[in-house]
Design an enzyme around this catalytic site. Structure first.
Site, short mmCIF file in Angstrom:
data_model
loop_
_atom_site.label_atom_id
_atom_site.label_comp_id
_atom_site.label_asym_id
_atom_site.label_seq_id
_atom_site.Cartn_x
_atom_site.Cartn_y
_atom_site.Cartn_z
CG PHE A 28 -3.21 15.47 1.21
CD1 PHE A 28 -4.18 14.64 1.75
CD2 PHE A 28 -2.92 15.36 -0.14
CE1 PHE A 28 -4.86 13.71 0.95
CE2 PHE A 28 -3.59 14.45 -0.95
CZ PHE A 28 -4.57 13.63 -0.39
CG ASP A 37 -4.88 9.35 6.59
OD1 ASP A 37 -4.22 9.94 7.45
OD2 ASP A 37 -5.89 9.84 6.06
CD GLU A 83 -2.78 1.51 0.46
OE1 GLU A 83 -2.36 1.66 -0.70
OE2 GLU A 83 -3.95 1.70 0.78
P1 IMP Z 1 -7.01 5.37 5.21
O1 IMP Z 1 -8.16 4.47 4.92
O2 IMP Z 1 -7.49 6.62 5.91
O3 IMP Z 1 -5.89 4.72 5.96
O4 IMP Z 1 -6.49 5.92 3.85
C1 IMP Z 1 -5.74 5.22 3.06
C2 IMP Z 1 -5.82 5.72 1.63
O5 IMP Z 1 -6.09 7.12 1.53
C3 IMP Z 1 -4.46 5.52 1.03
O6 IMP Z 1 -4.43 4.32 0.36
C4 IMP Z 1 -4.33 6.71 0.09
O7 IMP Z 1 -4.78 6.34 -1.18
C5 IMP Z 1 -5.22 7.77 0.64
N1 IMP Z 1 -4.46 8.79 1.40
C6 IMP Z 1 -4.39 8.94 2.74
N2 IMP Z 1 -3.60 9.97 3.09
C7 IMP Z 1 -3.13 10.47 1.92
C8 IMP Z 1 -2.22 11.54 1.60
O8 IMP Z 1 -1.67 12.25 2.46
N3 IMP Z 1 -1.98 11.74 0.29
C9 IMP Z 1 -2.56 10.99 -0.70
N4 IMP Z 1 -3.39 9.98 -0.45
C10 IMP Z 1 -3.68 9.72 0.84
MG MG Z 2 -4.27 4.04 -1.55
#
Ligand code: IMP
Ligand code: MG
Length: 171
Positions: A149, A100, A96
């Protein structure tokens, strides 16, 4: 236009990829079944794959397409547009781009186990630990990043900046 501040150089990424491959090949000495997450992990995965191949490991792989983001905000709801090939009985390594909140990987891990995967391990290029909403940790982490971000090396902001060779953040 957004201003991108450099965070992790191409050189540091390459060095870290080699280190991760040492750890991964120690745990998966003969073969790996990788599942990489489209679209963000595609560059990281291909760099990992090429390094792993140098260790003579047989690598099978398949992609999943998941999304939960609109712009800079996570919707908290994961949708799966493409599912992985048969994972029954396999020891999986998820690749991955970033963890986040952890919601996406928690969803994917459970999904793969439900489909019969034997074990599921996780490799992520980036980890934004302070934003975690569900308790999930990666087994292999490239870099911890602050709560900004980030874009580049596969990661996008509204479809842009994936083509940068390094990781930066939007100011
Ligand atoms: P989560 O479900 O919140 O852990 O988000 C995971 C997904 O969100 C990752 O696979 C990324 O595609 C996207 N994402 C989370 N943070 C960022 C960031 O800072 N930049 C770009 N994509 C992000
Ligand atoms: Mg992703």
């Amino acid at each position: 236009m957004a201003k991108i501040m450099p965070l992790i150089s191409r050189k540091r990424i390459s060095a870290r990829v080699s280190e991760l491959v040492k750890e991964i090949s120690h745990d998966f000495p003969k073969h790996i079944f990788c599942i990489f997450v489209l679209t963000g992990a595609v560059i990281f995965f291909s760099d990992l794959l090429r390094e792993l191949k140098k260790k003579n490991i047989e690598i099978r792989f398949s992609a999943v397409k998941l999304s939960s983001y609109k712009g800079k905000k996570s919707s908290g709801k994961v949708t799966m547009a493409l599912d992985a090939d048969d994972v029954k009985g396999k020891d999986i390594l998820i690749v991955e781009d970033i963890i986040d909140t952890g919601i996406t990987l928690e969803f994917l891990r459970k999904h793969l186990l439900k489909k019969g995967a034997r074990t599921v391990r996780i490799c992520t290029l980036l980890d934004k630990k302070e934003r975690r909403k569900v308790a999930i940790e990666a087994d292999y982490v490239g870099f911890s990043v602050p709560d900004k971000f980030v874009v580049g090396y596969g990661l996008d902001y509204n479809g842009r900046y994936r083509d940068l060779d390094h990781v930066g953040y939007i100011q």
